[in-house]
Design a protein around this motif. Structure first.
Motif, PDB file in Angstrom:
ATOM      1  N   ASP A   1      44.482   9.327 -35.943  1.00  0.00           N
ATOM      2  CA  ASP A   1      45.508  10.210 -34.856  1.00  0.00           C
ATOM      3  C   ASP A   1      44.527   8.884 -33.530  1.00  0.00           C
ATOM      4  O   ASP A   1      43.849   7.882 -33.125  1.00  0.00           O
ATOM      5  N   LEU A   2      46.146   8.002 -33.811  1.00  0.00           N
ATOM      6  CA  LEU A   2      46.530   6.863 -32.911  1.00  0.00           C
ATOM      7  C   LEU A   2      46.784   7.013 -31.367  1.00  0.00           C
ATOM      8  O   LEU A   2      46.376   5.812 -30.778  1.00  0.00           O
ATOM      9  N   GLU A   3      46.307   8.145 -30.702  1.00  0.00           N
ATOM     10  CA  GLU A   3      46.500   8.540 -29.426  1.00  0.00           C
ATOM     11  C   GLU A   3      45.147   8.860 -29.046  1.00  0.00           C
ATOM     12  O   GLU A   3      45.029   8.999 -28.168  1.00  0.00           O
ATOM     13  N   TYR A   4      43.952   8.870 -30.187  1.00  0.00           N
ATOM     14  CA  TYR A   4      43.024   9.253 -29.745  1.00  0.00           C
ATOM     15  C   TYR A   4      41.471   8.562 -29.087  1.00  0.00           C
ATOM     16  O   TYR A   4      41.383   9.032 -28.544  1.00  0.00           O
ATOM     17  N   THR A   5      42.801   6.947 -29.260  1.00  0.00           N
ATOM     18  CA  THR A   5      42.124   5.784 -28.597  1.00  0.00           C
ATOM     19  C   THR A   5      42.481   4.800 -28.868  1.00  0.00           C
ATOM     20  O   THR A   5      43.062   4.475 -29.991  1.00  0.00           O
ATOM     21  N   ALA A   6      42.636   4.023 -27.021  1.00  0.00           N
ATOM     22  CA  ALA A   6      43.103   2.696 -27.567  1.00  0.00           C
ATOM     23  C   ALA A   6      41.819   1.355 -27.857  1.00  0.00           C
ATOM     24  O   ALA A   6      42.380   0.128 -27.511  1.00  0.00           O
ATOM     25  N   ASP A   7      41.317   1.808 -27.942  1.00  0.00           N
ATOM     26  CA  ASP A   7      39.289   0.853 -27.866  1.00  0.00           C
ATOM     27  C   ASP A   7      39.839   0.441 -29.238  1.00  0.00           C
ATOM     28  O   ASP A   7      39.091   1.108 -30.419  1.00  0.00           O
ATOM     29  N   LEU A   8      39.905  -1.297 -29.631  1.00  0.00           N
ATOM     30  CA  LEU A   8      39.774  -1.146 -31.139  1.00  0.00           C
ATOM     31  C   LEU A   8      38.956  -1.285 -31.868  1.00  0.00           C
ATOM     32  O   LEU A   8      38.206  -1.161 -33.166  1.00  0.00           O
ATOM     33  N   ALA A   9      37.402  -1.351 -30.558  1.00  0.00           N
ATOM     34  CA  ALA A   9      35.757  -1.419 -31.104  1.00  0.00           C
ATOM     35  C   ALA A   9      35.596   0.360 -31.089  1.00  0.00           C
ATOM     36  O   ALA A   9      35.039   0.158 -32.059  1.00  0.00           O
ATOM     37  N   GLU A  10      36.230   0.538 -30.637  1.00  0.00           N
ATOM     38  CA  GLU A  10      35.427   2.394 -30.747  1.00  0.00           C
ATOM     39  C   GLU A  10      36.319   2.681 -32.639  1.00  0.00           C
ATOM     40  O   GLU A  10      35.872   3.895 -33.058  1.00  0.00           O
TER      41      GLU A  10
END
Length: 398
Positions: A339-348
């Motif tokens: 889900d690309l909307e789940y997080t924009a944080d690459l580390a996460e």
């Protein structure tokens, strides 16, 4: 227990300040809390609750101190069970990881308001009508029976789409996409409700249902309004941090509902015995008190702690519980990564993928008899393969 107005005011002000502090320093800026942050602040809030209980013990005596700790432990256990539902709701609405803290804090604040209202209504009823103990006891016994029935039938919590949310989707313009943490947004020139507002409605609705079980349970341990309020409030404080601290372990507690059923049934019986002891209903013993044994606060606290200890230990050492947890977490982490909307944080995103890899390895190392549980997860293997493909593409592009 005589509690002066200024003690009430200082206590309420302290709780409000803790909530404001939590929002300003931890929640206002969207981010994913680290394990260390969650652990430290969970310990801080538990420490505050214990210190407050020791204060009750010193200034009000061992009876009220014992009632506070029994109430706090019971409400905390019920709150952990509530986290299962919060997890399901937020997964159902695909709440972005960075914004889950705000949803949780809203749920805690709304729950505090809802339970406070129930507390004062319950206290008024108890002071006016002794027969209310029969009603509270019956509610808890029925709740315990429903928990057992749900476990025997293999049922679980619902998907978070409660009645109010379905009405909102039917009668209002709603969006399928988040716009940060906004409750409303504009799509095609029209003002629409975002999923963030809908998930908060779902959380609020379940909070009210939780209060229907929670408040009778603590009134079964103490009838002191101040203790009921503070034990309930402090059990909710730190719930947000606890969610992130035990994330991934929630579904491991496969016997928690059984333990809560025993505790709620026990408190229900305790309430019925107390109601018989204080009986004023004319059709029971001619309106006279019934001579029955009453359960002490010390025994109540011992039973609650003992049942929770057995429940948690049994859950943690259960091979089946470990298998179910691994598969559930693998499914969740795979869905989150795709889900690309789940997080924009690459580390996460990288953390989620690593967790997915670890859980895949754990699943392969388990006894073959538990592999059959994967068949209950249609399409999971294809989703894992797709997640790996996307990760490889991201690594190559980076």
């Amino acid at each position: 227990m005589n509690v002066s107005t200024w003690v009430w005011l200082v206590t309420v002000a302290g709780i409000v300040l803790l909530l404001i502090f939590d929002f300003v320093f931890h929640v206002r800026k969207a981010h994913v809390p680290t394990l260390r942050e969650a652990a430290v602040w969970s310990a801080v809030y538990v420490g505050i609750a214990i210190l407050f209980g020791l204060g009750v013990l010193v200034f009000a005596g061992p009876t009220f101190g014992g009632e506070y700790f029994a109430g706090y432990v019971t409400e905390k256990a019920l709150s952990v069970d509530n986290l299962f539902v919060f997890l399901i709701i937020m997964s159902s609405f695909a709440v972005p990881r960075e914004d889950q803290q705000k949803v949780l804090l809203f749920g805690i604040v709304f729950s505090l308001f809802a339970r406070t209202a129930f507390i004062f209504v319950g206290a008024t009823l108890i002071n006016s009508f002794a027969w209310v103990f029969y009603l509270f006891g019956l509610i808890l016994i029925l709740t315990a029976a429903n928990l057992v029935k749900g476990q025997l039938s293999g049922g679980g919590h619902d998907d978070g789409e409660n009645f109010v949310v379905r009405l909102a989707r039917r009668w209002f313009n709603t969006s399928e996409h988040y716009d940060g943490d906004k409750l409303f947004t504009i799509e095609n020139g029209t003002r629409v409700l975002t999923p963030m507002l809908l998930v908060m409605v779902a959380i609020a609705g379940t909070d009210i249902l939780f209060a229907l079980d929670s408040i009778p349970a603590i009134f079964g341990l103490t009838q002191e309004t101040f203790i009921v309020f503070t034990a309930t409030a402090f059990s909710l404080m730190g719930l947000r941090q606890l969610y992130f601290l035990i994330d991934g372990l929630l579904e491991r507690l496969i016997y928690l509902s059984w333990g809560l059923a025993v505790i709620l049934g026990f408190i229900g019986v305790k309430l019925v015995l107390h109601a018989l002891h204080e009986n004023t209903l004319p059709f029971i013993n001619g309106g006279e008190h019934v001579t029955v044994p009453e359960i002490s606060t010390g025994l109540s606290l011992g039973v609650i702690m003992g049942v929770l200890l057995v429940t948690v230990v049994a859950s943690l050492i259960s091979p089946k519980g470990k298998a179910r947890t691994t598969i559930a977490n693998l499914r969740r982490h795979t869905h989150e990564y795709l889900d690309l909307e789940y997080t924009a944080d690459l580390a996460e995103r990288e953390r989620v993928f690593r967790r997915m890899q670890i859980e895949t390895d754990q699943l392969h190392s388990m006894d073959a008899k538990y592999h059959v549980l994967v068949k209950d997860e249609p399409g999971l293997e294809q989703q894992i393969a797709e997640a790996r493909r996307r990760h490889d593409e991201a690594v190559a592009a980076g």
